[in-house]
Scaffold this active site. Structure first.
Site: not given
Length: 168
Positions: A150, A7
């Protein structure tokens, strides 16, 4: 030295690799906007989101928000950041359900950076379409998408090691 990050840290390792030739390889996981995803797609996480007050504006230069309303006007995009890693190994990893990080935008950016890898004697992304989950594609510039959301999964680590063994 090889770096990996997820991320925001996926963005960070891309930037570090682009700026420091001592970094032999980078694995950027779910880096999205401001990382490996094309800003001009304006999909998922966007410049407007990243540069908005009370969000993440402290992570970027003050003028980054100038392109929030019109990403097409930005002078650079993710494929150019990716190309700065060439010819060193770079693996972009994402998840099928990670719409925020824009898996297709990361794939398209890698395809757009492939000519630089080729110019420097390495291979990149030859596939015309986004690969199915679980399939590592490319060469020194690689792309891998797990089935899921994610972040990194336990299974991703085996792919990372395979990629690094191939290229280091």
């Amino acid at each position: 030295m090889a770096l990996t990050g997820v991320s925001r840290l996926g963005k960070t390792v891309l930037w570090a690799g682009a700026n420091d030739q001592r970094i032999a390889a980078v694995i950027a996981s779910c880096s999205g906007e401001g990382g490996a995803a094309l800003s001009r797609r304006n999909y998922g996480e966007t410049i407007a989101h990243l540069a908005s007050p009370k969000r993440y504006e402290y992570q970027f230069a003050a003028n980054y928000g100038e392109w929030a309303a019109n990403p097409d006007a930005a002078p650079v995009d993710a494929h150019q950041l990716i190309a700065l890693m060439a010819p060193r190994p770079l693996l972009l990893q994402t998840g099928t359900e990670d719409k925020w990080s824009d898996p297709k935008g990361e794939f398209l950016a890698a395809k757009a950076a492939t000519p630089v890898y080729k110019l420097l004697g390495e291979s990149g992304i030859e596939a015309e379409h986004l690969p199915k989950a679980g399939r590592l594609i490319g060469g020194a510039l690689g792309y891998y998408m797990h089935d899921g959301g994610h972040g990194m999964t336990t299974d991703d680590w085996g792919v990372y090691l395979e990629f690094l063994k191939r290229h280091l």
